[in-house]
Design an enzyme around this catalytic site. Structure first.
Site, short mmCIF file in Angstrom:
data_model
loop_
_atom_site.label_atom_id
_atom_site.label_comp_id
_atom_site.label_asym_id
_atom_site.label_seq_id
_atom_site.Cartn_x
_atom_site.Cartn_y
_atom_site.Cartn_z
N SER A 1 -47.69 23.11 -24.99
CA SER A 1 -48.77 24.08 -25.12
C SER A 1 -50.10 23.35 -25.20
O SER A 1 -50.35 22.57 -26.12
CB SER A 1 -48.59 24.91 -26.39
N ASP B 1 -52.36 28.99 -23.51
CA ASP B 1 -52.53 30.09 -24.46
C ASP B 1 -53.93 30.69 -24.38
O ASP B 1 -54.90 30.07 -24.80
CB ASP B 1 -52.29 29.57 -25.89
N ASP C 1 -41.58 30.40 -28.57
CA ASP C 1 -42.91 29.82 -28.74
C ASP C 1 -43.30 29.89 -30.21
O ASP C 1 -43.37 30.97 -30.78
CB ASP C 1 -43.90 30.62 -27.87
N MET D 1 -41.60 35.43 -29.62
CA MET D 1 -42.49 34.65 -30.49
C MET D 1 -41.76 34.33 -31.79
O MET D 1 -41.18 35.21 -32.43
CB MET D 1 -43.76 35.45 -30.82
N MET E 1 -52.71 36.44 -24.74
CA MET E 1 -52.79 37.09 -26.05
C MET E 1 -54.14 37.79 -26.10
O MET E 1 -55.05 37.40 -26.84
CB MET E 1 -52.63 36.04 -27.17
N HIS F 1 -49.91 32.47 -21.07
CA HIS F 1 -49.53 33.38 -22.16
C HIS F 1 -50.78 34.15 -22.59
O HIS F 1 -51.65 33.60 -23.26
CB HIS F 1 -48.96 32.52 -23.31
N HIS G 1 -47.91 25.23 -20.60
CA HIS G 1 -48.13 26.51 -21.28
C HIS G 1 -49.60 26.63 -21.67
O HIS G 1 -50.15 25.75 -22.33
CB HIS G 1 -47.23 26.55 -22.53
N MET H 1 -56.43 33.41 -25.71
CA MET H 1 -56.61 34.27 -26.91
C MET H 1 -58.03 34.84 -26.90
O MET H 1 -58.98 34.13 -26.58
CB MET H 1 -56.42 33.44 -28.17
C1 DX5 Z 1 -49.31 30.39 -30.80
C2 DX5 Z 1 -49.19 29.88 -29.39
C3 DX5 Z 1 -48.30 28.70 -29.22
C4 DX5 Z 1 -48.70 27.47 -29.98
C5 DX5 Z 1 -47.44 26.78 -30.43
O1 DX5 Z 1 -49.86 31.67 -30.76
O2 DX5 Z 1 -48.69 30.92 -28.54
O3 DX5 Z 1 -48.09 28.40 -27.84
O4 DX5 Z 1 -49.46 26.57 -29.24
O5 DX5 Z 1 -47.77 25.70 -31.21
P1 DX5 Z 1 -46.71 24.89 -32.09
O6 DX5 Z 1 -45.70 24.34 -31.15
O7 DX5 Z 1 -47.55 23.86 -32.76
O8 DX5 Z 1 -46.12 25.90 -33.06
ZN ZN Z 2 -48.06 30.48 -26.44
#
Ligand code: DX5
Ligand code: ZN
Length: 226
Positions: free
Chosen positions: A9, A36, A178, A140, A69, A67, A34, A38
């Site tokens: 990620s 993320d 994840d 999740m 969010m 991903h 990956h 947000m």
């Molecule tokens: C959290 C993200 C993850 C995050 C995971 O909302 O979707 O992808 O980066 O991080 P770790 O592996 O540190 O839990």
């Molecule tokens: Zn993620």
């Protein structure tokens, strides 16, 4: 048996050097990248959007696993597809049934993979009838929003239920997890039926990310799948 996929990620990468970080993940044996996204609304944190993903595209040829969010994913779907996403994961909590169908059509017409993500409190039940439309389901294992949180072991049951249902329907759907993935939790998640693992801290905070990826991968093999 499903192929094991490790997806670092980029949330845990050095944002000032994202191009190099993406390249580095490819060279140390990652399967997917990956990303993320947000929006500070669906989740309390803000990261990056389509322009950053577009800027990263020339630096890395791994599958871009985006991903989303964000509260209104349909508004921005076209931008993420144009930016170079290979797979788009939408949160079930952000969509009506009609919007989900619309999103699936849009992503498929672009020739890309489509996935649905479930927050820890979201039940599996409503998505069971849509599994045949999906390439992947993301379970999740932390509340979305931040890296570095602890894996929620009570999600293991959700993963096994989902794997059972995918088998029952005779489908080829990836189960991604994840949040809080380490060599210990990956073993449990794999045994429960997951085959794609997102890891931020476990890879980027390691002294040797190549070794971290290979240890995560080999941690899966000591357990028989249910
Ligand atoms: C959290 C993200 C993850 C995050 C995971 O909302 O979707 O992808 O980066 O991080 P770790 O592996 O540190 O839990
Ligand atoms: Zn993620």
């Amino acid at each position: 048996m499903n192929e094991i996929l490790i997806a670092p990620s980029m949330l845990a990468s050095d944002f000032a050097r994202m191009g190099e970080e993406a390249q580095r993940m490819q060279s140390v044996g990652a399967d997917w990248l990956h990303l993320d996204v947000m929006d500070g609304h669906f989740v309390p944190n803000i990261t990056f959007g389509a322009p950053i993903i577009k800027a990263l595209r020339p630096h890395c040829s791994l599958l871009f696993d985006v991903h989303l969010m964000i509260s209104e994913p349909l508004k921005h779907l076209g931008d993420f597809l144009a930016a170079g996403a290979d797979q788009i994961t939408l949160h079930a909590e952000t969509l009506t049934r009609a919007q989900l169908m619309d999103a699936i059509v849009q992503v498929r017409s672009a020739g890309k993979r489509v996935a649905l993500a479930l927050k820890p409190a979201t039940s599996l039940r409503p998505i069971v009838n849509y599994l045949h439309e999906l390439d992947m389901v993301l379970v999740m294992t932390v509340e979305p929003g931040f890296g570095g949180q602890a894996f929620m072991t009570d999600m293991l049951e959700k993963i096994s239920q989902l794997r059972k249902e995918i088998r029952r329907q005779n489908l080829d759907v990836t189960i991604q997890v994840d949040g809080g993935i380490t060599c210990e939790t990956i073993t449990q998640a794999y045994a429960a039926g997951a085959n794609c693992f997102v890891a931020g801290s476990a890879i980027f905070n390691a002294d040797d990310p190549a070794q971290a990826i290979s240890e995560l991968r080999s941690s899966c093999y000591f357990f028989e799948k249910k």
